[in-house]
Design a protein around this motif. Structure first.
Motif, PDB file in Angstrom:
ATOM      1  N   ARG A 182       9.433  -5.386 -10.476  1.00 42.49           N
ATOM      2  CA  ARG A 182      10.760  -5.909 -10.823  1.00 42.49           C
ATOM      3  C   ARG A 182      11.330  -6.739  -9.686  1.00 42.49           C
ATOM      4  N   ALA A 183      11.173  -6.260  -8.447  1.00 42.31           N
ATOM      5  CA  ALA A 183      11.699  -7.008  -7.310  1.00 42.31           C
ATOM      6  C   ALA A 183      10.983  -8.347  -7.151  1.00 42.31           C
ATOM      7  N   LEU A 227       0.822  -1.202   0.000  1.00 37.83           N
ATOM      8  CA  LEU A 227       0.000   0.000   0.000  1.00 37.83           C
ATOM      9  C   LEU A 227       0.860   1.258   0.000  1.00 37.83           C
ATOM     10  N   THR A 228       1.955   1.218   0.758  1.00 40.28           N
ATOM     11  CA  THR A 228       2.878   2.361   0.752  1.00 40.28           C
ATOM     12  C   THR A 228       3.493   2.555  -0.630  1.00 40.28           C
ATOM     13  N   THR A 229       3.801   1.446  -1.289  1.00 42.02           N
ATOM     14  CA  THR A 229       4.364   1.532  -2.637  1.00 42.02           C
ATOM     15  C   THR A 229       3.367   2.151  -3.606  1.00 42.02           C
ATOM     16  N   SER A 257      12.550  -0.636  -3.634  1.00 40.84           N
ATOM     17  CA  SER A 257      11.387  -0.740  -4.523  1.00 40.84           C
ATOM     18  C   SER A 257      10.316   0.206  -4.022  1.00 40.84           C
ATOM     19  N   GLN A 258      10.558   1.507  -4.216  1.00 35.50           N
ATOM     20  CA  GLN A 258       9.681   2.506  -3.619  1.00 35.50           C
ATOM     21  C   GLN A 258       8.416   2.748  -4.423  1.00 35.50           C
ATOM     22  N   ILE A 259       8.376   2.396  -5.702  1.00 36.08           N
ATOM     23  CA  ILE A 259       7.188   2.589  -6.521  1.00 36.08           C
ATOM     24  C   ILE A 259       6.785   1.252  -7.130  1.00 36.08           C
ATOM     25  N   VAL A 260       5.572   1.205  -7.676  1.00 34.36           N
ATOM     26  CA  VAL A 260       5.007  -0.066  -8.122  1.00 34.36           C
ATOM     27  C   VAL A 260       5.823  -0.728  -9.229  1.00 34.36           C
ATOM     28  N   ALA A 264      11.644   2.753 -16.732  1.00 37.24           N
ATOM     29  CA  ALA A 264      13.072   2.740 -17.040  1.00 37.24           C
ATOM     30  C   ALA A 264      13.826   3.848 -16.315  1.00 37.24           C
ATOM     31  N   THR A 265      13.291   5.065 -16.292  1.00 34.72           N
ATOM     32  CA  THR A 265      13.981   6.163 -15.623  1.00 34.72           C
ATOM     33  C   THR A 265      14.115   5.897 -14.128  1.00 34.72           C
ATOM     34  N   ALA A 266      13.028   5.423 -13.513  1.00 38.78           N
ATOM     35  CA  ALA A 266      13.080   5.119 -12.080  1.00 38.78           C
ATOM     36  C   ALA A 266      14.028   3.964 -11.796  1.00 38.78           C
ATOM     37  N   ALA A 267      14.060   2.957 -12.663  1.00 33.70           N
ATOM     38  CA  ALA A 267      14.948   1.819 -12.447  1.00 33.70           C
ATOM     39  C   ALA A 267      16.414   2.221 -12.543  1.00 33.70           C
ATOM     40  N   ALA A 268      16.712   3.196 -13.405  1.00 33.82           N
ATOM     41  CA  ALA A 268      18.104   3.631 -13.553  1.00 33.82           C
ATOM     42  C   ALA A 268      18.542   4.541 -12.412  1.00 33.82           C
ATOM     43  N   LEU A 269      17.618   5.337 -11.865  1.00 33.39           N
ATOM     44  CA  LEU A 269      17.976   6.258 -10.789  1.00 33.39           C
ATOM     45  C   LEU A 269      17.885   5.590  -9.421  1.00 33.39           C
ATOM     46  N   ALA A 270      16.712   5.042  -9.102  1.00 28.32           N
ATOM     47  CA  ALA A 270      16.499   4.409  -7.793  1.00 28.32           C
ATOM     48  C   ALA A 270      16.772   2.922  -7.901  1.00 28.32           C
ATOM     49  N   SER A 271      18.027   2.580  -8.069  1.00 28.32           N
ATOM     50  CA  SER A 271      18.386   1.177  -8.267  1.00 28.32           C
ATOM     51  C   SER A 271      18.300   0.361  -6.982  1.00 28.32           C
ATOM     52  N   GLN A 272      18.328   1.030  -5.840  1.00 24.48           N
ATOM     53  CA  GLN A 272      18.236   0.338  -4.557  1.00 24.48           C
ATOM     54  C   GLN A 272      16.840   0.520  -3.973  1.00 24.48           C
TER      55      GLN A 272
END
Length: 304
Positions: free
Chosen positions: A259-260, A77-79, A251-254, A241-249
């Protein structure tokens, strides 16, 4: 005595038979839609069916509700909340800035140099995302970015306290970067559809510029503006793709949570959790795009 040439009538000759009406040939125009239909089936329909199927079945193929029950987990839900507020914020900022740019360009000739350059730039920047966009921001305002080092060495200003660029708040600027051009592309035709006769009629009846926008401009443009806002929301909600490249550590968004779920080796017995997450994402984006279609149909009456 009357001349024979004046009294004689011209023989029209035998009537030609009407051409036979043959059977109408079936139209083959639909063949032009085959490549587009195949593209939709492969990249839209098939992933949707797979997401729904995996969301309702376990690894053994048995029907289960356990995957969907994960959607009410506090972490999930937080995600979803992080993805929602990020999408709403970037869509609102992108819609407002894009609408202002559209209004500023209305006084320019459509074939002029500035208007042509703007049209070309928005078409390119709206599609500029993914790893390339992430690299631009990392190289510019990252921890060792050019602007970061320049401001830190010259003015003592640190743009990266706590490396915010690599967290959810750091996605705001990259998302706005491609949201504004998309808003210009979608909203500019609606603004251009405002007829000069409406403004002239408003002035003839004693109205002012303010009354024109309050009583004519804003009510007419409201469906198009809201439709463009929903399109921007869906665009940000589904960006990966943009979020995956920036926030690589983390899983803050859906999209990163999906992916996780697909790559994690620690979530045992919940291999189809990604399908449940994708199903929830499809529902939210589907509702947004349904409202977009309804508003766009209403706005089309004024753009015809």
């Amino acid at each position: 005595m009357t001349s024979p040439s004046l009294t004689s009538t011209t023989n029209p000759g035998p009537e030609l038979p009407a051409p036979a009406q043959g059977r109408a040939r079936p139209s083959t125009a639909w063949l032009g839609l085959v490549p587009f239909g195949a593209y939709l089936a492969l990249f839209l329909v098939l992933p949707t069916v797979l997401a729904i199927a995996t969301g309702f079945f376990d690894k053994a193929g048995a029907f289960t509700w356990s995957n969907l029950s994960a959607l009410v987990d506090p972490v999930i839900l937080t995600t979803f909340w992080n993805t929602t507020w990020l999408s709403l914020l970037t869509a609102a900022v992108g819609a407002i800035i894009g609408a202002i740019v559209c209004y500023a360009t209305m006084g320019l000739p459509p074939t002029g140099g500035i208007r042509t350059t703007l049209d070309a730039a928005t078409g390119v920047l709206a599609q500029f995302g993914g790893v390339m966009l992430a690299f631009v921001f990392i190289a510019t305002i990252g921890v060792q970015g050019v602007v970061t080092i320049l401001l830190k060495d010259t003015f003592g200003i640190d743009l990266q306290p706590g490396t915010w660029l690599y967290s959810v708040p750091g996605l705001i600027l990259p998302y706005i970067y491609f949201q504004v051009p998309l808003m210009i592309i979608t909203f500019l035709p609606a603004l251009a559809a405002l007829k000069p006769q409406w403004a002239e009629a408003n002035l003839t009846l004693g109205g002012s510029r303010v009354s024109f926008w309050l009583r004519i401009g804003f009510p007419v443009l409201a469906p198009s503006f809201l439709a463009s806002f929903l399109l921007l929301f869906a665009n940000a909600f589904s960006s990966y793709a943009t979020a995956a490249a920036l926030a690589s550590q983390g899983s803050q968004i859906v999209p990163l949570q999906i992916r996780a779920a697909l790559t994690s080796e620690t979530v045992l017995g919940r291999e189809n959790l990604a399908g449940a997450l994708a199903l929830g994402m499809i529902v939210i984006v589907g509702v947004a795009m349904g409202l977009y279609a309804l508003l766009q149909r209403r706005a089309a009456r004024w753009q015809s």
